[in-house]
Design an enzyme around this catalytic site. Structure first.
Site, PDB file in Angstrom:
ATOM      1  N   GLU A  84       0.702  -1.022   0.101  1.00 53.92           N
ATOM      2  CA  GLU A  84      -0.028   0.001  -0.086  1.00 53.92           C
ATOM      3  C   GLU A  84       0.868   1.088  -0.103  1.00 53.92           C
ATOM      4  O   GLU A  84       0.640   2.288   0.762  1.00 53.92           O
ATOM      5  CB  GLU A  84      -0.812   0.039   1.233  1.00 53.92           C
ATOM      6  CG  GLU A  84      -1.948  -1.058   1.156  1.00 53.92           C
ATOM      7  CD  GLU A  84      -2.937  -1.200   2.148  1.00 53.92           C
ATOM      8  OE1 GLU A  84      -3.123  -0.251   3.237  1.00 53.92           O
ATOM      9  OE2 GLU A  84      -3.691  -2.430   2.325  1.00 53.92           O
ATOM     10  N   GLU A 111      -5.698 -10.936  -1.725  1.00 53.00           N
ATOM     11  CA  GLU A 111      -6.516 -10.915  -0.382  1.00 53.00           C
ATOM     12  C   GLU A 111      -8.080 -11.285  -0.953  1.00 53.00           C
ATOM     13  O   GLU A 111      -8.914 -10.135  -0.626  1.00 53.00           O
ATOM     14  CB  GLU A 111      -6.200  -9.772   0.172  1.00 53.00           C
ATOM     15  CG  GLU A 111      -4.802  -9.533   0.494  1.00 53.00           C
ATOM     16  CD  GLU A 111      -4.466  -8.031   1.237  1.00 53.00           C
ATOM     17  OE1 GLU A 111      -5.394  -7.622   1.875  1.00 53.00           O
ATOM     18  OE2 GLU A 111      -3.307  -7.876   1.621  1.00 53.00           O
TER      19      GLU A 111
END
Ligand code: G3I
Length: 393
Positions: free
Chosen positions: A177, A284
């Site tokens: 991220e 994910e």
């Protein structure tokens, strides 16, 4: 959809808690005096990993609790060949204080996975959000730490954590991220960026390669299917690679929302990565059915109302489950179209009751995965199996 039954036996030396369902059976063998009874759990549904047939890895993120829960472990071992620890390899767990490394949970995770022939994905060496980097990283006593000190600490962290599991992990989420959310900014505005710019990402990959030369190294992020973010992802891959960062793959977090799966954006990302010769992992995957988009809209003014919104507290309605199944099927058909690029698909948690989406961004009963709270395969499971077994056109 027809479910063809096959047998696979998983034996545990623990008593079986919980209930029995049509797709699993438990057989107890008489125990010798002083020895715990053996419980054999036999699951009868088809196996996801067998249906994938090595076209990519089939993974799941779990906590250590799954390993000591016989019924959950039976699902894990029947369906998945790869595991990601949900939390225990993150910086705040492995080095909460400078120089104090904690590996109890991560060691147990690695040892279980190795004993059970599961490949391991390390998650994550650096999570580039302020709340996910321990505060000590950027402090030097009462003063702010210099760029040199932060880089030195980063090297120590990565060489210690990745070095500990050298040769035991198949892949590492190296940086998580780092891209900014807004289309205007490139990198997320953090201490990392302010002190080091792109350098902290490049160095993370270099340190990881040095510590564990055979692991596949991944840059992991969310919503890269949005045009603005995809542009930045392409820029990041090209730029850090040109500067020598050994990046092998990008991870699409794939936290999708029911009715809003961005199929076109996902395909654009897969095409772009194919052109860049970078592998892709769906790192994910889940599908929020009590969708969260409105939580963030209009400066958060719906949040109070939404915080009481819990429409499916016991069962998820059949029509929602069927539609979820169709959406999962379409997603897996797309993944199969790009099987030359896709290295792995990992679900984020084993069953609906364990999903982080029951708590975030507000508490509700969510149903995002392929197995329900009682470990029963859902319509989405059958749809994914059927898609995986359908010859690609
Ligand atoms: O372990 C403590 C416990 O001692 C304490 O009593 C309890 C009180 O809140 O918190 C427990 O820690 C929680 C931890 O999960 C373990 O359950 C943290 O509060 C909670 O913030 C943490 O959430 C995790 C989150 O990452 C932040 O690390 C979620 O389980 C995990 O699913 C989530 O995973 C992330 C990926 O790593 C990166 N991509 C996004 C994804 C979803 O947010």
């Amino acid at each position: 959809m027809k479910r063809v039954h096959s047998l696979m036996r998983v034996t545990f030396f623990l008593a079986l808690p919980g209930m029995m369902h049509s797709h699993l059976m438990a057989e107890e063998t008489p125990a010798s005096p002083g020895v715990a009874p053996q419980t054999e759990i036999v699951r009868t549904e088809k196996s996801l990993k067998e249906a994938v047939a090595k076209r990519f890895k089939m993974g799941v993120s779990v906590n250590n609790g799954v390993m000591t829960h016989p019924a959950e472990a039976a699902v894990l071992l029947r369906h998945f060949d790869t595991v990601t620890p949900e939390n225990c390899m993150k910086m705040n767990v492995t080095q909460p204080t400078e120089g104090v490394f904690r590996f109890e949970e991560a060691d147990a995770f690695v040892s279980y996975a190795q004993k059970n022939n599961l490949e391991i994905v390390g998650h994550t060496l650096l999570w580039a959000r302020p709340e996910n980097t321990p505060e000590w990283f950027f402090k030097d006593g009462d003063a702010p730490a210099s760029a040199e000190l932060v880089l030195k600490r980063l090297e120590t962290h990565i060489s210690t954590v990745a070095g500990r599991y050298k040769g035991k992990l198949a892949m590492w989420d190296v940086v998580n991220e780092a891209l900014a959310d807004s289309d205007e900014e490139y990198l997320r505005d953090t201490e990392w960026t302010r002190l080091l710019g792109e350098e902290y990402i490049i160095k993370s990959f270099e340190y990881a390669r040095k510590a564990d030369p055979d692991a596949l190294l991944i840059y992991n992020d969310y919503r890269c299917d949005r045009p603005g973010k995809l542009k930045k992802l392409i820029r990041l891959v090209q730029s850090i690679r040109a500067k020598g960062a050994p990046i092998d793959a990008i991870g699409l977090q794939a936290h999708y929302e029911y009715g809003m799966i961005p199929f076109e954006g996902i395909e654009a990302t897969l095409q772009a990565m194919r052109e860049l010769k970078v592998k892709v992992v769906f790192s994910e995957l889940d599908m929020d059915v009590v969708t969260r988009q409105r939580w963030y809209e209009d400066d958060g003014k719906h949040q109070e109302e939404l915080s009481k919104f819990d429409p499916y507290p016991s069962e998820c309605p059949p029509e929602v489950l069927e539609s979820q199944a169709a959406q999962y099927a379409r997603l897996f058909a797309l993944i199969l179209k790009y099987e030359d690029v896709v290295e792995r698909v990992t679900f984020w948690n084993l069953h609906d009751g364990q999903s982080w989406l029951n708590d975030w961004p507000w508490k509700r009963h969510n149903h995002p995965l392929l197995f329900d709270r009682n470990l029963r395969p859902k319509p989405a499971f059958d749809a994914v199996i059927e898609t995986l077994e359908t010859p690609v056109q």
